[in-house]
Scaffold this active site. Structure first.
Site, PDB file in Angstrom:
ATOM      1  N   SER A  68       0.793  -1.228   0.000  1.00 46.65           N
ATOM      2  CA  SER A  68       0.000   0.000   0.000  1.00 46.65           C
ATOM      3  C   SER A  68       0.821   1.271   0.000  1.00 46.65           C
ATOM      4  O   SER A  68       0.404   2.279  -0.561  1.00 46.65           O
ATOM      5  CB  SER A  68      -0.927   0.016   1.215  1.00 46.65           C
ATOM      6  OG  SER A  68      -0.180   0.006   2.417  1.00 46.65           O
ATOM      7  N   HIS A  84      -4.922  -3.387  -2.701  1.00 50.05           N
ATOM      8  CA  HIS A  84      -4.541  -2.396  -3.729  1.00 50.05           C
ATOM      9  C   HIS A  84      -4.437  -2.993  -5.131  1.00 50.05           C
ATOM     10  O   HIS A  84      -4.211  -2.259  -6.091  1.00 50.05           O
ATOM     11  CB  HIS A  84      -3.249  -1.687  -3.323  1.00 50.05           C
ATOM     12  CG  HIS A  84      -3.463  -0.868  -2.088  1.00 50.05           C
ATOM     13  ND1 HIS A  84      -3.911   0.439  -2.127  1.00 50.05           N
ATOM     14  CD2 HIS A  84      -3.379  -1.204  -0.773  1.00 50.05           C
ATOM     15  CE1 HIS A  84      -4.055   0.879  -0.897  1.00 50.05           C
ATOM     16  NE2 HIS A  84      -3.745  -0.092  -0.047  1.00 50.05           N
ATOM     17  N   LYS A 132     -11.590   0.764  -2.483  1.00 54.75           N
ATOM     18  CA  LYS A 132     -10.518   1.483  -3.178  1.00 54.75           C
ATOM     19  C   LYS A 132     -10.850   1.511  -4.671  1.00 54.75           C
ATOM     20  O   LYS A 132     -11.727   2.260  -5.066  1.00 54.75           O
ATOM     21  CB  LYS A 132      -9.162   0.855  -2.841  1.00 54.75           C
ATOM     22  CG  LYS A 132      -8.899   0.889  -1.312  1.00 54.75           C
ATOM     23  CD  LYS A 132      -7.516   0.438  -0.943  1.00 54.75           C
ATOM     24  CE  LYS A 132      -7.359   0.184   0.553  1.00 54.75           C
ATOM     25  NZ  LYS A 132      -7.509   1.342   1.421  1.00 54.75           N
TER      26      LYS A 132
HETATM   27  C1  LIG Z   1      -3.276  -3.291   2.525  1.00 51.90           C
HETATM   28  C2  LIG Z   1      -4.554  -2.865   3.139  1.00 51.90           C
HETATM   29  N1  LIG Z   1      -5.311  -3.790   3.751  1.00 51.90           N
HETATM   30  C3  LIG Z   1      -6.480  -3.459   4.331  1.00 51.90           C
HETATM   31  C4  LIG Z   1      -6.947  -2.171   4.305  1.00 51.90           C
HETATM   32  C5  LIG Z   1      -8.246  -1.863   4.968  1.00 51.90           C
HETATM   33  O1  LIG Z   1      -9.270  -1.853   4.030  1.00 51.90           O
HETATM   34  P1  LIG Z   1     -10.602  -1.018   4.322  1.00 51.90           P
HETATM   35  O2  LIG Z   1     -10.292   0.383   3.917  1.00 51.90           O
HETATM   36  O3  LIG Z   1     -11.637  -1.687   3.492  1.00 51.90           O
HETATM   37  O4  LIG Z   1     -10.863  -1.122   5.783  1.00 51.90           O
HETATM   38  C6  LIG Z   1      -6.189  -1.187   3.653  1.00 51.90           C
HETATM   39  C7  LIG Z   1      -6.615   0.216   3.530  1.00 51.90           C
HETATM   40  O5  LIG Z   1      -7.117   0.926   4.246  1.00 51.90           O
HETATM   41  C8  LIG Z   1      -4.961  -1.537   3.074  1.00 51.90           C
HETATM   42  O6  LIG Z   1      -4.204  -0.626   2.496  1.00 51.90           O
END
Ligand SMILES: Cc1ncc(COP(=O)(O)O)c(C=O)c1O
Length: 384
Positions: free
Chosen positions: A179, A207, A238
């Site tokens: 990320s 991502h 996203k």
């Molecule tokens: C790698 C990663 N996993 C999980 C999440 C969490 O996802 P969510 O925004 O749906 O809670 C994010 C981002 O916020 C992320 O970048």
């Protein structure tokens, strides 16, 4: 007073240049946004395909509200399991090529819940050093021992697997597309080591979902590694432009999560409109490969422009371009200055990234025009 620590903590954050404040976005999420009253180019959104304000998603949400109402009224295991939840799950399983899928309310909840379902005390999690906070918290919550291997380092991972206590369950967890760095995990190597040492593999595709070919299914599907990966998770918030998250894998995995995953069980299920957006987004991503191509082309244009100016962008070949500054104070100054010049590129500091690696995390959307990117490049030229 008992609450004096609050002011002290805030002051300490300010002194370390780690204090954060919310910026206000008025209007829609697009390539141009109004931030705290200034209209600027948005270069830091995860709305990679520009779906967050797409007419198809808006229409789907409105129709779902008309047909099913607003709320789901209960958790999935009580009376909140609605037709659209299962329709979306079938669509996700089809996209990912897995037997089944389960929708969870957010990626954060998915990661904390999956990890604490699959492993516990006496088990071992092997986790990449740059994994997301939700994975780190999932590791903590599970009470398993955690071996953190250096970022993408297969040799260290193998050492951790070799040293694992006999008879403990072993789970390797990694993001597929990282990320904050935009680079890819060595998934082939990870799956092969997991096979050798009898470990489970969990991949966070937050991502890569919506972005990686084929059809935005993610990197596990792209590399044909589905059989070696027990858990694929990702978010709908996203590139897919909506909200919520999924877990894809076997029917048995889905069943176990329904029975044991506390962040799935003990929460009101997502509302119908959100499910409808997810369904519409997956259809759209399949139907419009040109969106993914536009994103890739725009990123290449920006990457080449920034590299020509002498900026280094790590190992990223993706839509996430990390422009490393190092020092948190300098990073935030640069981010503020860029905003004044009309480019919104948020500075990212510890604890989101390791100390000394504060950066601008520049991201593009399929809906940015080349003219807009050139406009930003002119501003970056002044920084260079
Ligand atoms: C790698 C990663 N996993 C999980 C999440 C969490 O996802 P969510 O925004 O749906 O809670 C994010 C981002 O916020 C992320 O970048």
């Amino acid at each position: 007073m008992a609450s004096d620590f609050i002011q002290d903590d805030l002051q300490a954050l300010k002194e370390a240049s780690l204090y954060r404040r919310l910026r206000l976005i008025e209007g829609e999420q697009g390539p141009i946004v109004t931030v705290d009253g200034h209209t600027v180019l948005n270069f830091c959104s995860n709305n990679y395909l520009g779906l967050a304000n797409h007419p198809a998603l808006r229409e789907a949400a409105k129709e779902a509200i008309d047909r099913y109402g607003c709320g789901s009224g209960a958790s999935r295991l009580i009376s909140g399991n609605m037709a659209l939840h299962e329709e979306l799950e079938n669509k996700i399983a089809e996209l990912k090529g897995t037997e089944a899928a389960l929708v969870v309310n957010s990626g954060f909840q998915a990661n904390t819940g999956i990890l604490s379902t699959l492993v516990g005390e006496g088990d071992l999690i092997l986790s990449d050093a740059l994994n997301h906070a939700s994975i780190i918290d999932g590791c903590r919550l599970s009470r398993a021992k955690v071996f953190v291997y250096a970022h993408c380092d297969l040799d260290q991972l193998e050492r951790g697997l070799k040293d694992a206590p006999q008879n403990s369950r072993k789970l390797i967890v990694t993001e597929s597309l990282f990320s904050m760095d935009g680079d890819e995990a060595p998934l082939g190597g990870i799956v092969s080591l997991a096979g050798t040492y009898g470990a489970m593999v969990m991949v966070d595709e937050a991502h890569a979902t919506g972005v990686a070919e084929p059809n935005g299914a993610g990197l596990v599907a792209q590399l044909g590694l589905g059989d070696g990966v027990l858990v694929q998770m990702g978010t709908l918030g996203k590139a897919l432009g909506g909200f919520g998250a999924y877990v894809a894998g076997s029917s048995a995995l889905r069943d176990l999560l329904i029975n044991r995953c506390r962040s799935f069980i003990f929460t009101t299920s997502l509302p119908p409109a959100v499910m409808a957006m997810g369904i519409a987004a997956i259809d759209l991503v399949k139907r419009e490969p040109e969106r993914r191509q536009a994103l890739r082309d725009s990123c290449e244009h920006l990457r080449t422009g920034l590299k020509d100016m002498g900026f280094t962008l790590g190992n990223s070949q993706s839509q996430i371009l990390p422009l490393i500054v190092g020092d948190a104070t300098q990073c935030m100054k640069l981010s503020e200055w860029l905003l004044e010049q009309g480019v919104f590129a948020q500075g990212i500091r510890p604890p989101t990234v390791p100390p000394g690696t504060s950066r601008l995390r520049i991201t593009l959307m399929a809906t940015h025009t080349l003219e807009q990117i050139d406009q930003a490049l002119k501003v970056f030229k002044e920084v260079a």
